[in-house]
Design a protein around this motif. Structure first.
Motif, short mmCIF file in Angstrom:
data_model
loop_
_atom_site.label_atom_id
_atom_site.label_comp_id
_atom_site.label_asym_id
_atom_site.label_seq_id
_atom_site.Cartn_x
_atom_site.Cartn_y
_atom_site.Cartn_z
N HIS A 66 0.82 -1.21 0.00
CA HIS A 66 0.00 0.00 0.00
C HIS A 66 0.85 1.27 0.00
CE1 HIS A 66 -3.95 -1.85 0.47
NE2 HIS A 66 -3.37 -2.74 1.26
N LEU A 67 1.70 1.42 1.01
CA LEU A 67 2.40 2.69 1.19
C LEU A 67 3.57 2.85 0.23
CD1 LEU A 67 2.62 5.35 2.67
CD2 LEU A 67 3.82 4.16 4.53
N LYS A 68 4.45 1.84 0.17
CA LYS A 68 5.57 1.93 -0.77
C LYS A 68 5.06 1.95 -2.21
CE LYS A 68 9.89 -0.28 -2.22
NZ LYS A 68 10.79 -1.46 -2.05
N GLY A 76 -1.92 16.93 -14.72
CA GLY A 76 -2.65 15.70 -14.48
C GLY A 76 -3.25 15.62 -13.09
N ALA A 77 -3.84 14.46 -12.81
CA ALA A 77 -4.47 14.18 -11.53
C ALA A 77 -3.98 12.82 -11.03
CB ALA A 77 -5.98 14.17 -11.66
N ILE A 78 -3.53 12.80 -9.78
CA ILE A 78 -3.12 11.57 -9.11
C ILE A 78 -4.11 11.32 -7.99
CG2 ILE A 78 -1.29 10.42 -7.80
CD1 ILE A 78 0.69 12.39 -9.18
N ILE A 79 -4.68 10.11 -7.97
CA ILE A 79 -5.63 9.75 -6.92
C ILE A 79 -5.10 8.51 -6.22
CG2 ILE A 79 -7.98 9.04 -6.37
CD1 ILE A 79 -7.47 10.76 -9.65
N ASN A 80 -4.87 8.64 -4.93
CA ASN A 80 -4.36 7.53 -4.12
C ASN A 80 -5.49 6.96 -3.26
OD1 ASN A 80 -1.73 7.97 -5.07
ND2 ASN A 80 -1.36 9.54 -3.53
N LEU A 81 -5.54 5.63 -3.18
CA LEU A 81 -6.61 4.97 -2.43
C LEU A 81 -6.18 4.79 -0.97
CD1 LEU A 81 -9.44 3.91 -3.42
CD2 LEU A 81 -7.84 4.66 -5.19
N GLY A 82 -6.91 5.47 -0.10
CA GLY A 82 -6.73 5.30 1.33
C GLY A 82 -7.79 4.36 1.87
N ALA A 83 -8.23 4.60 3.10
CA ALA A 83 -9.29 3.79 3.71
C ALA A 83 -9.79 4.50 4.96
CB ALA A 83 -8.80 2.38 4.06
N VAL A 84 -11.06 4.29 5.28
CA VAL A 84 -11.62 4.84 6.51
C VAL A 84 -10.88 4.29 7.73
CG1 VAL A 84 -13.40 3.06 6.78
CG2 VAL A 84 -13.79 5.37 7.70
N THR A 87 -5.98 -4.15 12.70
CA THR A 87 -5.63 -3.50 11.44
C THR A 87 -4.43 -2.57 11.56
OG1 THR A 87 -7.11 -1.62 11.82
CG2 THR A 87 -8.05 -3.54 10.69
N ALA A 88 -3.55 -2.80 12.51
CA ALA A 88 -2.44 -1.87 12.74
C ALA A 88 -1.63 -1.62 11.47
CB ALA A 88 -1.53 -2.39 13.85
N HIS A 89 -1.27 -2.69 10.77
CA HIS A 89 -0.43 -2.55 9.57
C HIS A 89 -1.19 -1.86 8.44
CE1 HIS A 89 -2.74 -6.16 9.49
NE2 HIS A 89 -1.99 -6.90 8.71
N TYR A 90 -2.44 -2.26 8.23
CA TYR A 90 -3.25 -1.68 7.16
C TYR A 90 -3.59 -0.22 7.45
CZ TYR A 90 -7.24 -1.25 3.94
OH TYR A 90 -8.12 -0.84 2.96
N ALA A 91 -4.03 0.06 8.68
CA ALA A 91 -4.40 1.43 9.04
C ALA A 91 -3.19 2.35 9.00
CB ALA A 91 -5.04 1.45 10.43
N GLY A 144 -0.51 6.71 6.31
CA GLY A 144 0.67 7.21 5.61
C GLY A 144 0.35 7.70 4.21
N ILE A 145 -0.55 7.00 3.53
CA ILE A 145 -0.95 7.42 2.18
C ILE A 145 -1.60 8.80 2.21
CG2 ILE A 145 -2.64 6.95 0.35
CD1 ILE A 145 -1.94 3.96 0.72
#
Length: 265
Positions: free
Chosen positions: A115-117, A137-145, A154-158, A163-164
Motif C-alpha cells: 500500500h504505502l511503498k 494531471g491528476a493523481i488519486i491515491n486509495l486510502g481507507a476509513v 488493522t495496525a499494519h493496514y491502518a 501514511g498514504i
C-alpha cells in the motif's frame, strides 16, 4: 464533466475497486492501463473491459507496484503504446488482519509495502512523467476509513493508509506549482465479487450499525469519486482525503478482532 486527459493508469485494476475505476474512466473517454501481479488475470480483465467499452483501449501489464523498475516500465509502456499519462490511480495493495501481538514482520512488510511503498513509487513516477510531458494531471491515491476510524486487528493496514493520506498532502504541495493535483479517496466497506458472501451475518449487522447511509458500499461508489477528482470539476481541489464510507467515520468501525479473529488479543 471532462477528464483531465485521455490516458490513465490504474494499479490493481484487474478486479474489485480498481476494475470499477478503470471501467468508469473508460466510460468518460479514457484509455486505461491496468495492472495485476498475474499475467492471465490482468489480460482477462482487459479483454472484458474493452468489450464493455467499445472504442476505448486497455493495456494490461503484469507489475509489482513495490518494484521501482516495474513501475517505471509501466509508465514507459503507457506512453509508448497510448499517450502521456494524465491520470494515475494508485489502488493496488494486499490485506490481512491480525492483532499486534500476533502480527508477523512478514505480514507487516507485505501490507505496508504494497500500500504505502507502492503508492509512493506510483506517485513519484506519475509526478516525474507528468512534469516531463507538461501534463496538468491528476493523481488519486486509495486510502481507507481505517486510517481515521480505529479498530483492533488493522495496525499494519491502518498505518499504511494513514501514511498514504499524509503522503498525498505533501505530494499535493510539491506538485501544485506544476498544475498537478494529488488527492486521496478513502473507502469504507466495499462489497466486491471477490468478498461477497464472506461476511458472517453478525459482522454484516455490525457494519450496518456503523453506517449513516444504511447500505453496504459498492465499487461504483468509489469509482465515481475517483472520476470526479480526475475531472475538470475538481480543478481547484488538491490535497484532500475524500471519505466514501456511508458515514462510518461518524460512528466507528466494527471490532475486527471480535468478528474476524475470534476476539484474539
Amino acid at each position: 464533466m471532462e477528464l483531465v486527459g485521455s490516458t490513465a493508469i490504474v494499479t490493481g485494476g484487474s478486479k474489485g475497486i480498481g476494475y470499477a475505476v478503470a471501467g468508469a474512466l473508460m466510460a468518460h473517454g479514457a484509455d486505461v492501463v491496468i495492472t495485476s501481479r498475474h499475467d492471465k488475470e490482468v489480460a482477462e480483465a482487459a479483454a472484458t473491459l474493452e468489450a464493455a467499452h467499445q472504442g476505448r483501449r486497455v493495456l494490461p501489464v503484469a507489475a509489482d507496484v513495490t518494484s521501482a523498475v516495474d513501475v517505471e516500465r509501466l509508465y514507459a509502456r503507457a506512453e509508448a503504446e497510448l499517450a502521456p499519462v494524465a491520470i494515475a490511480v494508485n489502488n493496488a495493495g494486499i490485506h490481512s488482519y491480525e492483532t499486534i501481538a500476533h502480527l508477523s514482520e512478514d505480514d507487516w512488510n507485505g501490507v505496508v509495502d504494497s500500500h504505502l511503498k507502492g503508492t509512493f513509487l506510483g506517485t513519484k513516477a506519475a509526478l516525474a512523467h507528468m512534469r516531463a510531458s507538461g501534463t496538468a494531471g491528476a493523481i488519486i491515491n486509495l486510502g481507507a476509513v481505517d486510517a481515521i476510524a480505529t479498530t483492533r486487528g488493522t495496525a499494519h493496514y491502518a498505518a499504511a493508509k494513514a501514511g498514504i493520506a499524509k503522503l498525498t498532502e505533501v505530494a499535493a504541495l510539491e506538485a501544485g506549482r506544476h498544475g498537478i493535483r494529488v488527492n486521496t479517496v478513502s473507502p469504507g466497506v466495499i462489497v466486491t465479487p471477490e468478498n461477497a458472501g464472506t461476511f458472517s451475518p453478525d459482522f454484516e449487522a455490525a457494519w450496518h450499525r456503523s453506517f449513516a447511509i444504511d447500505r453496504m458500499g459498492e465499487p461504483a461508489d468509489v469509482a465515481k469519486a475517483v472520476v470526479f477528482l480526475a475531472s475538470d470539476y475538481a480543478g481547484w481541489i488538491t490535497g484532500i482525503n475524500l471519505l466514501v464510507d456511508g458515514g462510518t467515520h461518524l460512528r466507528g468501525l466494527p471490532d475486527y478482532a471480535d468478528y474476524l479473529l475470534g476476539g484474539n488479543e
